[in-house]
Enzyme design. Structure first.
Site, PDB file in Angstrom:
ATOM      1  N   LYS A 150      -0.973  -9.537  -9.164  1.00 24.08           N
ATOM      2  CA  LYS A 150      -0.299  -8.954  -8.002  1.00 24.08           C
ATOM      3  C   LYS A 150      -0.302  -9.867  -6.778  1.00 24.08           C
ATOM      4  CE  LYS A 150      -0.551  -3.968  -8.439  1.00 24.08           C
ATOM      5  NZ  LYS A 150      -1.008  -2.765  -7.741  1.00 24.08           N
ATOM      6  N   ASP A 157       3.606   0.472  -3.740  1.00 25.96           N
ATOM      7  CA  ASP A 157       2.442   1.367  -3.878  1.00 25.96           C
ATOM      8  C   ASP A 157       2.306   2.281  -2.650  1.00 25.96           C
ATOM      9  OD1 ASP A 157       1.447   0.808  -6.392  1.00 25.96           O
ATOM     10  OD2 ASP A 157       0.115  -0.798  -5.712  1.00 25.96           O
TER      11      ASP A 157
HETATM   12  P1  NAP Z   1      -9.738  -3.026  -7.098  1.00 22.79           P
HETATM   13  O1  NAP Z   1      -8.938  -3.898  -6.206  1.00 22.79           O
HETATM   14  O2  NAP Z   1     -10.472  -3.627  -8.243  1.00 22.79           O
HETATM   15  O3  NAP Z   1     -10.774  -2.203  -6.172  1.00 22.79           O
HETATM   16  C1  NAP Z   1     -11.719  -1.348  -6.765  1.00 22.79           C
HETATM   17  C2  NAP Z   1     -12.379  -0.495  -5.680  1.00 22.79           C
HETATM   18  O4  NAP Z   1     -13.283   0.429  -6.328  1.00 22.79           O
HETATM   19  C3  NAP Z   1     -13.215  -1.298  -4.690  1.00 22.79           C
HETATM   20  O5  NAP Z   1     -13.218  -0.637  -3.441  1.00 22.79           O
HETATM   21  C4  NAP Z   1     -14.598  -1.237  -5.350  1.00 22.79           C
HETATM   22  O6  NAP Z   1     -15.662  -1.444  -4.445  1.00 22.79           O
HETATM   23  C5  NAP Z   1     -14.617   0.185  -5.844  1.00 22.79           C
HETATM   24  N1  NAP Z   1     -15.579   0.375  -6.928  1.00 22.79           N
HETATM   25  C6  NAP Z   1     -15.435   0.031  -8.231  1.00 22.79           C
HETATM   26  N2  NAP Z   1     -16.555   0.365  -8.916  1.00 22.79           N
HETATM   27  C7  NAP Z   1     -17.423   0.913  -8.016  1.00 22.79           C
HETATM   28  C8  NAP Z   1     -18.718   1.449  -8.100  1.00 22.79           C
HETATM   29  N3  NAP Z   1     -19.385   1.483  -9.267  1.00 22.79           N
HETATM   30  N4  NAP Z   1     -19.306   1.951  -6.975  1.00 22.79           N
HETATM   31  C9  NAP Z   1     -18.637   1.935  -5.790  1.00 22.79           C
HETATM   32  N5  NAP Z   1     -17.397   1.429  -5.642  1.00 22.79           N
HETATM   33  C10 NAP Z   1     -16.787   0.932  -6.743  1.00 22.79           C
HETATM   34  O7  NAP Z   1      -8.817  -1.894  -7.760  1.00 22.79           O
HETATM   35  P2  NAP Z   1      -7.525  -1.176  -7.127  1.00 22.79           P
HETATM   36  O8  NAP Z   1      -6.311  -1.841  -7.643  1.00 22.79           O
HETATM   37  O9  NAP Z   1      -7.741  -1.048  -5.671  1.00 22.79           O
HETATM   38  O10 NAP Z   1      -7.597   0.272  -7.846  1.00 22.79           O
HETATM   39  C11 NAP Z   1      -8.584   1.204  -7.474  1.00 22.79           C
HETATM   40  C12 NAP Z   1      -8.301   2.552  -8.166  1.00 22.79           C
HETATM   41  O11 NAP Z   1      -7.038   3.076  -7.758  1.00 22.79           O
HETATM   42  C13 NAP Z   1      -8.250   2.461  -9.698  1.00 22.79           C
HETATM   43  O12 NAP Z   1      -8.836   3.629 -10.220  1.00 22.79           O
HETATM   44  C14 NAP Z   1      -6.781   2.460  -9.998  1.00 22.79           C
HETATM   45  O13 NAP Z   1      -6.465   2.993 -11.284  1.00 22.79           O
HETATM   46  C15 NAP Z   1      -6.263   3.389  -8.901  1.00 22.79           C
HETATM   47  N6  NAP Z   1      -4.854   3.144  -8.569  1.00 22.79           N
HETATM   48  C16 NAP Z   1      -4.000   4.178  -8.754  1.00 22.79           C
HETATM   49  C17 NAP Z   1      -2.667   4.008  -8.423  1.00 22.79           C
HETATM   50  C18 NAP Z   1      -1.726   5.153  -8.625  1.00 22.79           C
HETATM   51  O14 NAP Z   1      -0.508   4.922  -8.689  1.00 22.79           O
HETATM   52  N7  NAP Z   1      -2.209   6.378  -8.679  1.00 22.79           N
HETATM   53  C19 NAP Z   1      -2.189   2.780  -7.918  1.00 22.79           C
HETATM   54  C20 NAP Z   1      -3.122   1.730  -7.743  1.00 22.79           C
HETATM   55  C21 NAP Z   1      -4.451   1.927  -8.082  1.00 22.79           C
HETATM   56  P3  NAP Z   1     -16.264  -2.955  -4.246  1.00 22.79           P
HETATM   57  O15 NAP Z   1     -15.346  -3.636  -3.281  1.00 22.79           O
HETATM   58  O16 NAP Z   1     -17.621  -2.719  -3.694  1.00 22.79           O
HETATM   59  O17 NAP Z   1     -16.285  -3.604  -5.601  1.00 22.79           O
END
Ligand code: NAP
Length: 279
Positions: free
Chosen positions: A71, A108
């Site tokens: 991305k 998004d």
């Molecule tokens: P990302 O960039 O990898 O960010 C992950 C986030 O989750 C970070 O804030 C991370 O915190 C936190 N996290 C992960 N494991 C954790 C844990 N064990 N304890 C505390 N915090 C934790 O991923 P992303 O692209 O932002 O996606 C995040 C979520 O949104 C995913 O579940 C994804 O499927 C969902 N999403 C949904 C849509 C939709 O259309 N509904 C669109 C995009 C994303 P740290 O910074 O501390 O690692």
């Protein structure tokens, strides 16, 4: 030689890609609207990305969705980057233009807002602060969108505090950094509460945040959509809050790409939800 019209091709690139629901969604819409076209998942590694973006338009591709880990990189490879994609620092939708240029956008944030507007029409984003958990890629899109619709303050908490500070530097004074452990004390006057972390997703730990102080008038949204009803949303609903799941965001972020590639604005409705969730 007969001049056959080309059947438009689109797809999603990422690595891994097998989990993506985008092919089910786009192929459902193609069938529903009787459009001749195909949408396929493609597992493309980092080293092959630039060449793939050169080759795919020549093979009949009109555009792509982009997911992890490409991305951010596609922003550098595109010829035209929308303001919102540049602000977020990532693109999820590419259009291969007929003049050979690659146009990169991020839908998004608009998908996130469209989901809330559709499922919580009474939501008043300006009525009070928003509390956002998480500071990853999805959080950047959510924050940009919240600022655009006039949220007065965004209280932002993340396990890794440095990422919160980075977002504050990028998005400015509307962001109030909050320590993760302080979240329960930030909820009593919140108008909007959003989980953008991966916590609560199948295979991940639960999002364990005490909601005793949560404003019952707050709108609560979880970006996680597997499961649809997360424990976080259930706990918020028990407090009396209106809740919205994350599936609508996935559907709405996909609609602009489908329209640009295949020439038809698709409906986001119950039938679409059922098709994607395999009901
Ligand atoms: P990302 O960039 O990898 O960010 C992950 C986030 O989750 C970070 O804030 C991370 O915190 C936190 N996290 C992960 N494991 C954790 C844990 N064990 N304890 C505390 N915090 C934790 O991923 P992303 O692209 O932002 O996606 C995040 C979520 O949104 C995913 O579940 C994804 O499927 C969902 N999403 C949904 C849509 C939709 O259309 N509904 C669109 C995009 C994303 P740290 O910074 O501390 O690692």
């Amino acid at each position: 030689m007969t001049d056959h019209p080309r059947i438009p091709l689109a797809g999603v690139i990422g690595s891994p890609i097998a989990h993506s629901r985008s092919p089910i969604l786009h192929n459902y819409w193609l069938k529903r609207y009787g459009i001749k076209g195909h949408y396929i998942p493609m597992d493309i590694g980092q080293g092959d990305l630039a060449e793939a973006l050169r080759m795919l338009p020549r093979m009949g591709f009109v555009g792509l969705n982009v997911t992890i880990p490409h991305k951010e990189t596609v922003i550098r490879l595109a010829d035209i980057v929308t303001d919102r994609a540049a602000l977020i620092g990532a693109a999820n939708t590419l259009i291969f233009r007929s003049d050979g240029k690659i146009h990169a956008d991020n839908t998004d944030g608009s998908g996130f807002i469209a989901n809330l507007r559709q499922n919580a029409p009474d939501w008043q984003p300006k009525a009070g602060p928003a509390v956002v958990f998480g500071a990853g890629g999805a959080a950047r899109a959510v924050i940009a969108a919240l600022i655009e619709v006039g949220v007065p303050e965004i209280r932002l908490a993340n396990r890794t505090r440095a990422r919160v500070e980075a977002l504050r530097a990028d998005f400015g004074a509307k962001i109030t950094p909050v320590d993760w452990v302080q979240i329960p004390h930030m909820l009593d006057d919140a108008a909007t509460v959003i989980n953008t972390t991966a916590l609560g997703m199948i295979g991940k730990p639960e999002l364990n945040i005490a909601l005793d102080n949560l404003n019952p008038k707050a709108l609560v949204n979880d970006l996680v959509y597997t499961p649809l009803q997360t424990e976080f949303l259930t706990a918020a609903a028990e407090r009396g809050c209106k809740t919205v799941d994350g599936l609508g965001m996935l559907l709405h972020q996909a609609a602009p790409g489908f329209e640009r590639w295949f020439g038809h604005r698709p409906e986001v409705d119950e039938e679409t939800r059922d098709a994607v969730m395999g009901v």
